[in-house]
Design a protein around this motif. Structure first.
Motif, PDB file in Angstrom:
ATOM      1  N   ARG A 199     -11.281 -10.898  -3.456  1.00 42.03           N
ATOM      2  CA  ARG A 199     -10.384 -10.318  -4.476  1.00 42.03           C
ATOM      3  C   ARG A 199     -11.195  -9.669  -5.595  1.00 42.03           C
ATOM      4  O   ARG A 199     -10.915  -8.537  -6.017  1.00 42.03           O
ATOM      5  CB  ARG A 199      -9.466 -11.398  -5.042  1.00 42.03           C
ATOM      6  N   LYS A 200     -12.217 -10.383  -6.077  1.00 36.96           N
ATOM      7  CA  LYS A 200     -13.029  -9.835  -7.161  1.00 36.96           C
ATOM      8  C   LYS A 200     -13.754  -8.565  -6.720  1.00 36.96           C
ATOM      9  O   LYS A 200     -13.821  -7.575  -7.460  1.00 36.96           O
ATOM     10  CB  LYS A 200     -14.038 -10.883  -7.626  1.00 36.96           C
ATOM     11  N   LYS A 202     -12.855  -6.499  -4.350  1.00 40.34           N
ATOM     12  CA  LYS A 202     -11.902  -5.409  -4.142  1.00 40.34           C
ATOM     13  C   LYS A 202     -11.345  -4.888  -5.464  1.00 40.34           C
ATOM     14  O   LYS A 202     -10.993  -3.704  -5.566  1.00 40.34           O
ATOM     15  CB  LYS A 202     -10.787  -5.869  -3.207  1.00 40.34           C
ATOM     16  N   GLU A 203     -11.277  -5.755  -6.471  1.00 36.91           N
ATOM     17  CA  GLU A 203     -10.855  -5.261  -7.783  1.00 36.91           C
ATOM     18  C   GLU A 203     -11.871  -4.253  -8.315  1.00 36.91           C
ATOM     19  O   GLU A 203     -11.508  -3.245  -8.924  1.00 36.91           O
ATOM     20  CB  GLU A 203     -10.698  -6.432  -8.754  1.00 36.91           C
ATOM     21  N   ARG A 204     -13.179  -4.534  -8.068  1.00 39.54           N
ATOM     22  CA  ARG A 204     -14.197  -3.574  -8.500  1.00 39.54           C
ATOM     23  C   ARG A 204     -14.077  -2.261  -7.724  1.00 39.54           C
ATOM     24  O   ARG A 204     -14.224  -1.166  -8.288  1.00 39.54           O
ATOM     25  CB  ARG A 204     -15.592  -4.182  -8.303  1.00 39.54           C
ATOM     26  N   ALA A 207     -11.142  -0.335  -9.073  1.00 36.99           N
ATOM     27  CA  ALA A 207     -11.443   0.280 -10.367  1.00 36.99           C
ATOM     28  C   ALA A 207     -12.230   1.575 -10.174  1.00 36.99           C
ATOM     29  O   ALA A 207     -11.939   2.602 -10.820  1.00 36.99           O
ATOM     30  CB  ALA A 207     -12.232  -0.699 -11.237  1.00 36.99           C
ATOM     31  N   ALA A 242      -2.412 -10.700  -3.464  1.00 38.08           N
ATOM     32  CA  ALA A 242      -3.442  -9.889  -4.109  1.00 38.08           C
ATOM     33  C   ALA A 242      -3.911  -8.778  -3.190  1.00 38.08           C
ATOM     34  O   ALA A 242      -4.149  -7.641  -3.624  1.00 38.08           O
ATOM     35  CB  ALA A 242      -4.611 -10.780  -4.523  1.00 38.08           C
ATOM     36  N   LEU A 246      -3.768  -4.901  -4.283  1.00 35.62           N
ATOM     37  CA  LEU A 246      -5.024  -4.163  -4.412  1.00 35.62           C
ATOM     38  C   LEU A 246      -5.085  -2.994  -3.429  1.00 35.62           C
ATOM     39  O   LEU A 246      -5.557  -1.901  -3.761  1.00 35.62           O
ATOM     40  CB  LEU A 246      -6.202  -5.107  -4.190  1.00 35.62           C
ATOM     41  N   ARG A 249      -3.028  -0.077  -4.655  1.00 37.83           N
ATOM     42  CA  ARG A 249      -3.724   0.647  -5.730  1.00 37.83           C
ATOM     43  C   ARG A 249      -4.876   1.476  -5.157  1.00 37.83           C
ATOM     44  O   ARG A 249      -5.073   2.634  -5.538  1.00 37.83           O
ATOM     45  CB  ARG A 249      -4.236  -0.331  -6.775  1.00 37.83           C
TER      46      ARG A 249
END
Length: 409
Positions: A199-200, A202-204, A207, A242, A246, A249
């Motif tokens: 998750r972390k 893929k958040e990067r 972004a 999540a 993600l 997005r």
């Protein structure tokens, strides 16, 4: 006095029953005739017969315990031994003895059956323990967990063994279940940790994807999106909610960029298609100069056409060789005409050849300068195009120089 085969009544009203040991006093009867006395005590005998028959039926057809059956037999034997009836007591004793044998036999059968059931239960529980211990090492978390729960239900349906054996088997069974639960818990804890890391990561990626969505550096940004997609696949899956959010997005950011690029490319394609039509018209106009009847006019017309050609922008890549080939064919035809004219008009041809050679040399030098300038500006496409034109001019120059040699120059 009155009597029958199994009893009699004397003149005093005393009732006797005949047995193998001799006559036994049954009781006294003063209320009526001796026949009535015998009938009364015979009915009591029939009552014993009925009771014994009922007990025999219960022993044979019900789950009457051996203990209860023995107690009932002893109760009836006491009544028989008391001789308060008239009838064949020896036959009753024989039936009771046979009933005792039947009860003993049933007791042994039940004992053997219980032993068999216990043995079967032991083997069944041992099999459950073995399967549970095998499942304890399984990584098929769902199916193995469901199977272990089914084994528990099966265990509950089996008879208990002696306490020691039952406790030992249950301890192994329970330990196997606990080991599986512990491993499964550790597995999903590790999986949760991996999903959190995913998750972390893929958040990067999201972004960066969102930051690139407005870029107009089409080639580099498209390449970077391909790299981001590779990184996305390598990151693993996050928790479902999540992951879905993600991904939406991430995909949305890409869609914004590629939609904008698509619009620009569509406009460019439309412009290049229009350019191709213009160059095809020029090529057709140039082709009408051949065969050459007025070389000077044809050369001037071709230069004008070539200038207009250069002013037109790019055409689709796959159509470029064909349309440029048409112009080159006309140019070669003009060059051949010049060579033929030169040969026909010597020495004037020499002068013209020298002039043409000078022009070609100047053109070659100019093209080389233009190529160097385009390369320095990073316009490789224009440089490549000019390089092709240089090849043609250089070939003409080489031919012109060879011609001058024929004039002795």
């Amino acid at each position: 006095m009155s009597s029958d085969p199994w009893g009699r009544v004397d003149e005093t009203g005393t009732v006797y029953v005949r047995t193998a040991e001799g006559e036994q006093v049954v009781g006294s009867w003063q209320a009526g005739s001796p026949e009535e006395a015998l009938a009364y005590f015979e009915r009591k005998y029939e009552g014993l017969v009925v009771e014994i028959g009922l007990l025999e039926r219960r022993v044979k057809t019900t789950d009457l315990s051996a203990k209860d059956a023995a107690a009932a037999i002893e109760h009836l034997r006491g009544q028989v031994d008391e001789h308060h009836a008239v009838g064949d007591f020896e036959a009753l004793r024989k039936r009771l003895d046979e009933l005792v044998s039947t009860v003993d036999s049933r007791r042994e059968e039940r004992k053997a059956q219980r032993a068999k059931q216990t043995d079967e239960a032991r083997h069944a529980k041992e099999a459950l323990v073995v399967e549970a211990e095998e499942l304890a090492g399984s990584d098929q978390w769902r199916s193995a967990g469901e199977r272990l729960r089914a084994l528990v239900d099966t265990w509950k349906g089996l008879p208990r063994l002696d306490r020691k054996s039952d406790d030992e088997l249950w301890h192994r069974f329970s330990h196997a279940r606990s080991a599986f639960s512990k491993r499964r818990k550790a597995h999903f804890a590790a999986l949760d940790a991996q999903r959190e890391d995913a998750r972390k990561a893929k958040e990067r990626l999201v972004a960066e994807a969102e930051s690139l969505s407005g870029s107009t550096d089409w080639g580099a940004t498209a390449a970077r999106y391909r790299e981001l997609m590779t990184d996305w696949k390598a990151a693993g899956r996050a928790q479902r909610e999540a992951e879905d959010e993600l991904w939406n997005r991430f995909r949305g950011a890409q869609d914004v960029f590629f939609a904008a690029r698509g619009e620009v490319f569509a406009e460019r394609d439309a412009e290049q298609t229009e350019n191709l039509k213009l160059k095809e018209d020029l090529a057709a106009e140039a082709e009408r100069l051949v065969p050459v009847t007025d070389l000077k006019a044809a050369r001037a017309a071709f230069r004008s056409l070539n200038e207009r050609w250069e002013a037109i922008g790019h055409v689709p890549r796959d159509a470029r060789p064909k349309v440029e080939g048409r112009m080159h064919a006309v140019e070669r035809a003009l060059q051949e005409s010049e060579e033929n004219e030169w040969r026909r008009t010597n020495p004037e041809a020499r002068a013209r050849a020298e002039g043409l050679t000078g022009q070609l040399q100047a053109a070659v030098d100019k093209l080389r300068t233009q190529i160097d300038t385009a390369r320095a500006a990073g316009n490789n496409a224009r440089a490549d195009k000019l390089a092709k034109e240089l090849e043609g001019r250089q070939a003409l120059l080489d031919q012109a120089l060879k011609g001058l040699q024929e004039f002795g120059g």
